[in-house]
Design a protein around this motif. Structure first.
Motif, short mmCIF file in Angstrom:
data_model
loop_
_atom_site.label_atom_id
_atom_site.label_comp_id
_atom_site.label_asym_id
_atom_site.label_seq_id
_atom_site.Cartn_x
_atom_site.Cartn_y
_atom_site.Cartn_z
N GLU A 168 0.85 -1.19 0.00
CA GLU A 168 0.00 0.00 0.00
C GLU A 168 0.89 1.25 0.00
O GLU A 168 1.96 1.25 0.61
N PRO A 169 0.47 2.33 -0.68
CA PRO A 169 1.33 3.52 -0.83
C PRO A 169 1.84 4.10 0.49
O PRO A 169 2.95 4.61 0.54
N ASP A 170 1.02 4.04 1.54
CA ASP A 170 1.43 4.63 2.82
C ASP A 170 1.84 3.58 3.84
O ASP A 170 1.90 3.84 5.04
N GLU A 171 2.16 2.39 3.37
CA GLU A 171 2.45 1.29 4.28
C GLU A 171 3.81 1.42 4.95
O GLU A 171 4.02 0.96 6.07
N ASP A 225 7.35 4.13 5.70
CA ASP A 225 7.79 5.51 5.78
C ASP A 225 8.82 5.76 4.67
O ASP A 225 9.92 5.19 4.69
N ASP A 283 3.14 8.14 -4.65
CA ASP A 283 2.02 9.00 -5.02
C ASP A 283 2.47 10.02 -6.06
O ASP A 283 3.61 10.49 -6.04
#
Length: 308
Positions: free
Chosen positions: A187-190, A192, A269
């Motif tokens: 996932e894109p925000d999985e 840091d 993103d």
């Protein structure tokens, strides 16, 4: 033999095989012929060109100079043919396209087949180089158009046609502490992103379009990158990253060509790293009907590239 390209090929095979018999077999010539050919070259030059005393064979310093000489002759022959093409084949229009090699493998395979199917009287000449060199060639009218990415970096003296783009990913190999077993697309925000960018990295050269944007990420997160290795080829950098040399940021069109291997891909993103494809021509430069056909086809194509 006086064909420089054939001589280069003979030397390439001989160096790779490091054995005259095996090299001759691969080249479909006799071993005595290959041996005598190399001896004749060395006699003419007055010095050995191949170190035969150890395996693998290597070029001597003189051999390297001779090999570079063959490369220059081959290049000059190609340039001569390109310059004479308009006189030898006056019924053919020549379109000279500048493109980055790694990007061309994706864009050209989508653009050229349908274009040439409808424009069989056109000859395409490719000029592969880094973006700055390609832009310079376009402004100097050495090429007719430029296929690239990240159009916002272009000179204002160009007319730009934008279409499509692709997703970029952080490539994470199994030896990374961030690797997640039995996962592929994360996932894109999985994870840091700042922590990932602080890891050892293998990157494309500073002259590349993608590196320009990656450097922007370093500035955004105030990071001094730990660069293990840089390569002129994003293909090389990506392949090394999949083998665990370091993390990298690579494009969907590149990753699709890699051998299947256990890796994680973290999508970036668009707000962080935005890639758009473009075709550019010089402003106020006369556009032939055939080149206009190519521009219109480029604008119609589905050029989005992502991994699912």
């Amino acid at each position: 033999m006086h064909d420089p390209e054939a001589l280069q090929h003979y030397l390439d095979v001989l160096l790779r095989e490091s054995n005259f018999t095996r090299a001759a077999h691969e080249l479909y010539i006799s071993q005595p012929y290959l041996t005598q050919l190399i001896k004749r070259i060395e006699k003419k030059l007055g010095t050995p060109i191949i170190n035969r005393d150890s395996i693998p064979f290597t070029l001597t310093e003189a051999g390297t100079i001779y090999y570079q000489y063959l490369e220059k002759i081959s290049y000059d022959h190609l340039q001569l043919d390109r310059k004479l093409a308009q006189f030898i084949r006056p019924d053919h229009e020549i379109i000279k396209i500048g493109v980055l090699e790694s990007l061309g493998t994706f864009l050209l395979s989508v653009l050229l087949p349908p274009f040439l199917a409808e424009n069989s009287d056109v000859e395409i000449q490719l000029f592969e180089a880094f973006p700055r060199e390609t832009e310079k060639r376009l402004l100097n009218e050495q090429i007719d158009c430029y296929l690239g990415q990240t159009p916002e970096t272009l000179n204002k003296g160009l007319d730009v046609y934008v279409n499509g783009g692709e997703t970029y990913y952080v490539v994470i190999a199994p030896n990374s502490p961030f690797y997640q077993k039995d996962r592929f697309i994360l996932e894109p925000d999985e994870l840091d992103l700042k922590e990932l960018l602080e890891q050892p990295l293998v990157l494309s050269a500073p002259e590349s379009a993608i590196r320009h944007q990656v450097n922007g990420l370093f500035q955004k997160y105030n990071i001094t990158p730990k660069i293990v290795l840089e390569s002129n080829s994003i293909l090389t950098a990506t392949n090394l990253a999949t083998k665990g040399v370091g993390l990298t940021i690579s494009a969907a069109s590149i990753l699709k060509r890699m051998n299947h291997t256990p890796i994680n891909l973290l999508p970036l993103d668009d707000s962080l790293l935005k890639i758009e494809f473009f075709m550019a021509i010089k402003k106020k430069h006369e556009v032939s009907p055939k080149l206009q056909n190519m521009i219109e086809l480029f604008q119609k194509l589905d050029l989005k590239s992502e991994i699912k």
